[in-house]
Design a protein around this motif. Structure first.
Motif, PDB file in Angstrom:
ATOM      1  N   VAL A 463       0.985  -1.658  -0.590  1.00  0.00           N
ATOM      2  CA  VAL A 463       0.174   0.127   0.204  1.00  0.00           C
ATOM      3  C   VAL A 463       1.185   1.785  -0.145  1.00  0.00           C
ATOM      4  CG1 VAL A 463      -1.241   1.173   1.664  1.00  0.00           C
ATOM      5  CG2 VAL A 463      -1.946  -1.219   0.794  1.00  0.00           C
ATOM      6  N   LEU A 464       2.476   0.763   0.789  1.00  0.00           N
ATOM      7  CA  LEU A 464       2.796   3.017   1.291  1.00  0.00           C
ATOM      8  C   LEU A 464       3.391   2.504  -0.192  1.00  0.00           C
ATOM      9  CD1 LEU A 464       4.271   2.417   4.951  1.00  0.00           C
ATOM     10  CD2 LEU A 464       2.480   3.568   3.710  1.00  0.00           C
ATOM     11  N   MET A 465       4.176   1.991  -1.414  1.00  0.00           N
ATOM     12  CA  MET A 465       4.838   2.457  -2.367  1.00  0.00           C
ATOM     13  C   MET A 465       3.950   2.173  -3.047  1.00  0.00           C
ATOM     14  SD  MET A 465       8.149  -0.328  -1.525  1.00  0.00           S
ATOM     15  CE  MET A 465       7.810  -2.196  -1.178  1.00  0.00           C
ATOM     16  N   VAL A 466       3.022   1.025  -3.708  1.00  0.00           N
ATOM     17  CA  VAL A 466       2.206   1.220  -5.155  1.00  0.00           C
ATOM     18  C   VAL A 466       1.099   1.269  -4.956  1.00  0.00           C
ATOM     19  CG1 VAL A 466       1.688  -0.818  -6.435  1.00  0.00           C
ATOM     20  CG2 VAL A 466       3.653  -0.854  -5.713  1.00  0.00           C
ATOM     21  N   ASP A 467       0.371   1.674  -3.591  1.00  0.00           N
ATOM     22  CA  ASP A 467      -1.417   1.341  -3.658  1.00  0.00           C
ATOM     23  C   ASP A 467      -1.539   2.631  -2.951  1.00  0.00           C
ATOM     24  OD1 ASP A 467      -3.968   1.190  -5.068  1.00  0.00           O
ATOM     25  OD2 ASP A 467      -4.424  -0.630  -3.073  1.00  0.00           O
ATOM     26  N   PHE A 468      -1.285   3.989  -2.814  1.00  0.00           N
ATOM     27  CA  PHE A 468      -1.503   4.791  -1.981  1.00  0.00           C
ATOM     28  C   PHE A 468      -2.568   6.070  -2.253  1.00  0.00           C
ATOM     29  CE2 PHE A 468      -0.737   8.485   1.812  1.00  0.00           C
ATOM     30  CZ  PHE A 468      -1.364   7.604   2.350  1.00  0.00           C
ATOM     31  N   ARG A 469      -3.406   5.956  -2.599  1.00  0.00           N
ATOM     32  CA  ARG A 469      -4.749   7.569  -3.303  1.00  0.00           C
ATOM     33  C   ARG A 469      -4.906   7.868  -2.366  1.00  0.00           C
ATOM     34  NH1 ARG A 469      -6.638   1.399  -6.660  1.00  0.00           N
ATOM     35  NH2 ARG A 469      -5.620   1.320  -7.747  1.00  0.00           N
ATOM     36  N   PRO A 470      -5.238   8.769  -3.231  1.00  0.00           N
ATOM     37  CA  PRO A 470      -6.277   9.755  -2.478  1.00  0.00           C
ATOM     38  C   PRO A 470      -7.948   9.378  -1.790  1.00  0.00           C
ATOM     39  CG  PRO A 470      -6.066  10.811  -3.650  1.00  0.00           C
ATOM     40  CD  PRO A 470      -5.673   9.627  -4.670  1.00  0.00           C
ATOM     41  N   THR A 471      -8.089   8.223  -2.568  1.00  0.00           N
ATOM     42  CA  THR A 471      -9.632   7.315  -1.804  1.00  0.00           C
ATOM     43  C   THR A 471      -8.584   6.136  -1.573  1.00  0.00           C
ATOM     44  OG1 THR A 471     -11.140   8.283  -3.037  1.00  0.00           O
ATOM     45  CG2 THR A 471     -11.462   6.658  -2.139  1.00  0.00           C
ATOM     46  N   PRO A 472      -8.858   6.014  -0.421  1.00  0.00           N
ATOM     47  CA  PRO A 472      -8.613   4.270   0.305  1.00  0.00           C
ATOM     48  C   PRO A 472      -8.697   3.145  -0.810  1.00  0.00           C
ATOM     49  CG  PRO A 472      -9.197   5.577   2.590  1.00  0.00           C
ATOM     50  CD  PRO A 472      -9.703   6.332   0.644  1.00  0.00           C
ATOM     51  N   SER A 473      -8.414   1.977  -1.165  1.00  0.00           N
ATOM     52  CA  SER A 473      -8.587   1.300  -1.672  1.00  0.00           C
ATOM     53  C   SER A 473      -8.866  -0.409  -0.501  1.00  0.00           C
ATOM     54  CB  SER A 473      -6.934   0.489  -3.132  1.00  0.00           C
ATOM     55  OG  SER A 473      -6.284  -0.167  -1.564  1.00  0.00           O
ATOM     56  N   TRP A 474      -9.131  -1.166  -1.490  1.00  0.00           N
ATOM     57  CA  TRP A 474      -9.544  -1.998  -0.672  1.00  0.00           C
ATOM     58  C   TRP A 474      -8.714  -3.345   0.172  1.00  0.00           C
ATOM     59  CZ3 TRP A 474      -8.140  -7.166  -0.873  1.00  0.00           C
ATOM     60  CH2 TRP A 474      -7.616  -7.522  -2.334  1.00  0.00           C
ATOM     61  N   CYS A 475      -6.891  -3.045  -0.613  1.00  0.00           N
ATOM     62  CA  CYS A 475      -6.037  -3.040   0.456  1.00  0.00           C
ATOM     63  C   CYS A 475      -5.220  -2.589   1.855  1.00  0.00           C
ATOM     64  CB  CYS A 475      -5.290  -3.421  -0.443  1.00  0.00           C
ATOM     65  SG  CYS A 475      -4.723  -4.505  -2.114  1.00  0.00           S
ATOM     66  N   GLU A 476      -6.228  -0.974   1.401  1.00  0.00           N
ATOM     67  CA  GLU A 476      -5.812  -0.372   2.703  1.00  0.00           C
ATOM     68  C   GLU A 476      -7.189  -0.674   3.717  1.00  0.00           C
ATOM     69  OE1 GLU A 476      -4.759   4.449   3.577  1.00  0.00           O
ATOM     70  OE2 GLU A 476      -4.596   3.443   1.244  1.00  0.00           O
ATOM     71  N   TYR A 477      -8.313  -0.596   3.581  1.00  0.00           N
ATOM     72  CA  TYR A 477      -8.884  -1.349   3.846  1.00  0.00           C
ATOM     73  C   TYR A 477      -8.997  -2.344   5.244  1.00  0.00           C
ATOM     74  CZ  TYR A 477     -12.475   2.496   2.652  1.00  0.00           C
ATOM     75  OH  TYR A 477     -13.063   4.047   2.764  1.00  0.00           O
ATOM     76  N   LEU A 478      -8.360  -3.202   4.522  1.00  0.00           N
ATOM     77  CA  LEU A 478      -7.685  -4.329   5.005  1.00  0.00           C
ATOM     78  C   LEU A 478      -7.102  -4.841   6.162  1.00  0.00           C
ATOM     79  CD1 LEU A 478      -8.381  -7.655   5.377  1.00  0.00           C
ATOM     80  CD2 LEU A 478      -6.530  -7.851   3.527  1.00  0.00           C
TER      81      LEU A 478
END
Length: 1154
Positions: A463-478
């Motif tokens: 999440v920190l390196m690839v999937d850190f978006r303004p709107t949280p993704s499902w990985c971040e919610y996990l």
């Protein structure tokens, strides 16, 4: 003491002589020899007085001890004094155990256990345990462990000795210098004031002691002495008799009274005395008491914990080192006893680890060892085997780790025989019980959590390196859900309180762990990053904070790897080295800041930008250590130009440093280059060479120091991880939320309290616990015996024993040589005496034969004159006679102080006793007591008119004035004592001038035991005699004495017999046996009045004799203070001396023991 001068030397000189040879002339000669000045000032009467006193002293040889330093193998002065005191005490007549008790008190006071062991605790006296309680308390308080050991060997039981009051007394009289005493005073100072108590200071109570002990043992223990309610008293195990010893001004009688009232709890006297000895750092005393304990492993660990806690507050270095050494010793004892138990039975030994000890605050061995940080004990192979057993749960410990991981990934494999279980029913079944047992094992829970944590870190990094978006993704919610499960688990650990310590104690224990602090810090930092991440304007800041938080979560992996036998010790070494780095950075900061400030001040003028100041002072100085040379130090070799592209002249450009001091005309540096170069060289010298090598040396020292104990430290810390995962829910995050929900329902809704698993803390049944403690005690005794054997086999001990034996042999040889020389002299003197006696006998035979007409004067052999020898022979012969027969004159009748008066006799030495011996200075005082019964006594005074009517040597009316020894002389109307001078004229306290006739009935029976058999001592039968005691007398007496004129029974006997039995007793007197008739050496005798008696023995051989039963039934005392009882016949019975002589004759008559 011979050689101390004056009269002491005179007594020492004549002490070995018979009393008959201690004459006035000899005393004159000896006084002139040893004290010339004193002799010249003494008159003849004073010399006579001294002769009489010295004779009285020497006559009591049993009380006399002559100390000759360096002679006759005598020891130190203190030993001689103690032996003299013991001799004096032993010579006194005794009744019961008072005399022996006095001797023992003397030995304890002088701290001579060797004398007590050899002379007091002998076959002559059998001590009851209750008789030793007072001296045992004295030995405890005065810290005399050898006596404590001696008393324990002779039957004293601590359970009978220690009561609630004695224990309270011990704590109330602690040494003020003791650290525990100061802690008690602090507790008392914090007590709330009670107005009803008055102005007196509050006294120490046992709940105060319990409060301090709980601080030392730890809050995980229950109070050893709960605060009593009104009327609460502890249960005493056995009653203890009253005692009369006074110690330190406080009577111990009250300490041994049986307590009454409500029973609060049960005392453990061995534990209580052990704690009392340990808190005072009394090493030997605590060792003796610990050897008496049953729960010995817990006791040793508790002592270790108390000593370690006290050492933290001890200011005296010597006491601190002694405490730590003693703590290590008790840890070693706990290890030794547990080793014996583990070798004997592994299963029972492991029960000892988890058994709840009621005596030590409901704690366990393992818990105490962990709190005391006893790493040697925890790292023991048996304890590690137990922890491994707990770690594997219900699985067999020989399962390979690859099998466990394989079954974790594919749990259907559990239905095969890939995994083996300890219990047979689990091994046989294939149902859900196997699955539950597998996933509840701590080793499985740990690896599931490790796997879960790695997944969490990978997802977090993604999440920190690839999937850190303004709107949280499902990985971040996990990740958020995952972290919430971690938060819930930390809260569960925080509030988990199976031992009911309370929230405060549990929170303290939780935050005392470094890894828990790291977890809380990582969670709080994640919350801070999440807060910034959800604010659009702080999105980047949130990512930075979460990136830093990722580092903290990665550091948490070090705790996970502490279970590894390979990585665990290395992590411990790294933690220790971090402390070295901290101290190194302090030293390094001094050089970095000092050089940085000096360099910045020399090169740059008035730099106002804080960030560039920090770069110039700290950052560049720090990088210089690693080889990055700072600019502008030396402009020539580096070729530095001062163009505006490299620096900012005024420091206005935020991306360029301020230019150094320079000459604007010549474009050369204005600062002294030689100075900056010198500073740089010195800085590199000290930092690169000195400090860095110092850091390496510190690391090396720490590594070597920790490496020796790394295994112990790792094994000790391994327990914390095992206990954590033992109590952890089986599901890993984030599935652990289901377990948390289940716990909330159990604790909050169903109100089911938390309980510690029985594998770590179990309470046994009383019978099982008693058997287990007995087994532990047996193995403890084996351990102590092995330790003693090892101690004796040590070379140092053997050398010491050999040295002691050599010294003993040398002393024996010296004494033997002295004895031989003295024995040789005695033999020669005895031989001379025998030769002289034979010579005199032959001379008498020759004279007798010649006088009878046999032989003639011619040819008679003449004996060579041996004046000196004869004189010496006569001296020896007379000494032997005196020693064999004793004094031929009365002794008690010449005591200087007349009884029951203030009259002093004229001193009469032995040689002046006979009336036919000239004694010109003899001038005795006249004394006649004014008695109340004047009608029954002779007149008072020495007037001839009053005494003229008395008829001596005849029956004078109702008074018989005839003597058993024939006619006696009468001088100046006063009769003369037929035994010689007494030093006092008159009739004294006697009733009549001349002989005062008395009757002494000696009433005896055989002493019998409970079975009715006659008791024996030294083969001979033992007698009992009827004796009486007057209120004002300290000695017992036979029930006889003077009689009323015309009466047959003595007055004293009438006072203890009922009137209806008098006539029957007169018949017994008629049937009795006369054992003595004659003069009595009584202290009341005078020159003109004396006592003569008839002693009649009345013996009852059969215990069923009707006359004996009637006698016992008619015994009574008309005087409340008068006593009458049967007493065992013994030479040391407290009886009047003249009565003892009569009693000895009675014992000889029946062949009984005396």
């Amino acid at each position: 003491m011979e050689g101390s001068g004056r009269v002491a030397d005179v007594i020492a000189q004549v002490a070995g002589l018979p009393v008959s040879e201690i004459t006035i002339s000899r005393i004159q000669q000896t006084l002139s020899l040893f004290s010339q000045e004193m002799f010249e000032t003494l008159s003849e009467s004073r010399i006579v007085e001294w002769t009489k006193k010295i004779q009285d002293i020497v006559r009591k040889r049993q009380l006399l001890t002559i100390f000759r330093e360096g002679k006759d193998g005598q020891e130190d002065m203190d030993v001689a004094i103690l032996q003299a005191l013991l001799k004096a005490s032993r010579s006194h007549d005794y009744f019961g155990h008072e005399n022996w008790d006095h001797q023992l008190k003397l030995a304890v006071a002088w701290n001579r256990v060797d004398i007590a062991r050899s002379e007091i605790f002998s076959d002559e006296r059998q001590w009851k345990p209750s008789e030793l309680h007072p001296v045992m308390m004295a030995a405890l308080i005065s810290n005399k462990p050898e006596f404590v050991k001696l008393f324990l060997e002779n039957g004293v039981r601590l359970k009978e000795l220690v009561t609630w009051d004695t224990l309270l007394y011990l704590y109330q009289h602690l040494d003020p210098s003791c650290l525990f005493h100061s802690k008690l005073q602090k507790v008392l100072a914090e007590e709330p004031e009670r107005p009803a108590c008055g102005p007196t200071a509050p006294r120490v109570q046992m709940h105060h002691v319990a409060q301090v002990l709980r601080e030392l043992l730890g809050d995980f223990t229950q109070p050893l002495y709960p605060r009593p309610r009104t009327g609460d008293r502890p249960r005493l195990l056995l009653p203890v008799p009253n005692i009369k010893l006074n110690m330190q001004g406080v009577s111990l009688r009250s300490l041994y009274k049986r307590s009454s009232g409500h029973v609060g709890f049960t005392m453990d006297p061995v534990r209580d005395l052990l704690i009392w000895a340990i808190i005072q750092n009394r090493r030997e005393l605590a060792e003796i008491i610990w050897a008496q304990s049953q729960d010995c492993i817990v006791a040793a660990l508790a002592c270790s914990k108390i000593l370690k806690e006290l050492s933290k507050e001890e200011e005296d270095t010597d006491s601190l080192e002694e405490m730590l050494a003693l703590a290590d010793e008790y840890e070693h004892r706990a290890v030794g006893v547990f080793t014996e138990c583990y070798r004997k039975d592994e299963e029972r030994a492991q029960k000892l680890l988890t058994r709840v000890s009621e005596a030590w605050g409901k704690t366990t061995c393992l818990q105490l060892a962990l709190e005391a940080k006893d790493m040697k004990f925890v790292s023991h192979g048996g304890i590690q085997a137990f922890l491994t057993k707990v770690w594997w749960g219900q699985l067999c410990v020989d399962n390979g780790l690859w099998r466990v991981i394989l079954c974790m990934l594919a749990f259907p494999l559990l239905y095969t025989n890939l995994i083996s279980f300890r219990e047979r029913k689990l091994q046989a079944r294939r149902g859900l019980l196997r699955v539950r047992a597998f996933f509840n094992a701590p080793v499985v829970i740990f690896h599931l959590n490790v796997l879960s944590y790695f997944v969490f870190l990978c997802l977090f990094a993604y999440v920190l390196m690839v999937d850190f978006r303004p709107t949280p993704s499902w990985c971040e919610y996990l990740i958020y859900v995952w972290l919430f499960s971690l938060v819930c688990e930390e809260l569960r650990q925080l509030f988990y309180d199976p031992d009911e310590f309370g929230l405060t104690k549990v929170a303290f224990l939780y935050f005392s762990d470094f890894w828990n602090k790291l977890d809380i810090g990582a969670i709080l930092l994640f919350i801070a990053g999440l807060t910034c991440r959800l604010i659009p304007g702080l999105l980047y800041s949130g990512r930075v904070i979460l990136s830093l938080d990722f580092i903290m979560f990665c550091l948490r992996l070090m705790h996970i790897f502490t279970i590894s036998k390979t990585l665990g010790p290395k992590i411990i070494i790294v933690k220790r080295m971090m402390k070295d780095v901290f101290f190194f950075l302090f030293l390094l900061a001094v050089w970095v800041v000092s050089f940085g400030v000096a360099k910045q001040a020399i090169l740059i003028h008035n730099e106002s930008r804080v960030d560039w100041i920090f770069r110039g002072v700290v950052y560049q100085s720090y990088l210089t250590i690693f080889g990055q040379m700072p600019a502008y130090i030396d402009a020539i070799p580096v070729g530095v130009n001062f163009s505006l592209e490299q620096c900012s002249p005024n420091g206005t450009d935020p991306y360029k440093p301020k230019c150094p001091e320079s000459d604007a005309v010549r474009h050369e540096p204005a600062f002294p280059e030689w100075l900056t170069v010198t500073l740089l060289c010195l800085y590199l010298l000290f930092t690169n060479i000195l400090l860095l090598n110092l850091l390496i040396a510190m690391f090396n020292y720490t590594f070597q120091q920790v490496q020796e104990h790394t295994d112990q430290i790792w094994k000790f810390q391994r327990h914390d991880l095992i206990e954590e995962y033992h109590s952890r829910p089986p599901a890993p995050p984030p599935f652990i939320l289901l377990s948390h929900l289940h716990l909330v329902i159990k604790r909050v809704v169903l109100k089911i309290p938390a309980k510690r698993h029985k594998q770590l803390k179990s309470k046994l049944e009383k019978n099982e616990e008693s058997a287990l403690l007995s087994w532990e005690t047996y193995l403890k005794d084996n351990y102590l015996q092995n330790q003693q054997c090892q101690h004796k086999q040590r070379p140092e001990r053997q050398i010491q024993d050999i040295g002691n034996r050599v010294n003993t042999v040398v002393d024996l040889l010296e004494r033997e040589s002295l004895k031989r020389s003295g024995s040789m002299e005695q033999r020669l003197a005895s031989l001379e005496a025998q030769v002289a006696q034979t010579s005199r006998a032959l001379h008498w035979i020759m004279t007798a034969l010649r006088d009878s007409g046999f032989g003639s004067e011619e040819g008679v052999p003449t004996l060579a004159p041996q004046k000196a020898s004869e004189g010496q022979d006569h001296e020896l012969d007379s000494r032997q006679k005196a020693d064999a027969v004793g004094d031929t004159h009365h002794v008690n009748a010449r005591h200087l102080l007349y009884p029951d008066s203030h009259v002093t006799r004229f001193p009469v030495p032995n040689e002046k006793v006979p009336w036919d011996t000239e004694f010109l200075i003899y001038d005795p005082p006249f004394y006649t007591d004014d008695r109340k019964d004047k009608g029954l006594v002779d007149p008072v005074g020495n007037a001839l008119e009053a005494l003229a009517g008395i008829s001596y040597n005849a029956v004078d009316g109702p008074i018989d004035r005839r003597s058993f020894h024939g006619l006696y002389a009468v001088q100046e109307a006063l009769p003369l004592n037929p035994m010689g001078r007494t030093g006092l004229r008159g009739r004294g306290s006697l009733g009549w001038f001349g002989p005062n006739h008395t009757l002494q009935p000696v009433i005896t029976r055989w002493r019998r035991n409970q079975d009715g058999a006659i008791c024996r001592k030294s083969i001979k039968k033992m007698l009992e005699v009827l004796v009486v005691k007057h209120p004002l007398s300290e000695s017992w007496a036979l029930p006889g004495g003077s009689r009323e004129p015309g009466e047959m029974l003595p007055r004293k006997l009438k006072r203890v017999l009922r009137r209806e039995f008098w006539s029957s007793f007169q018949n017994l007197l008629v049937q009795g046996t006369e054992v003595y008739k004659g003069y009595v050496d009584d202290p009341r005798n005078t020159d003109n009045a004396w006592i003569e008696t008839v002693a009649i023995s009345i013996h009852f051989p059969d215990q069923s004799d009707m006359d004996l039963k009637r006698l016992n039934s008619h015994l009574h005392t008309c005087d409340p203070g008068m006593s009458v009882q049967w007493q065992v016949v013994d030479k040391r019975i407290p009886l009047y001396a003249n009565h003892k002589t009569i009693l000895q004759k009675v014992a000889a008559l029946f062949g009984a023991f005396y």
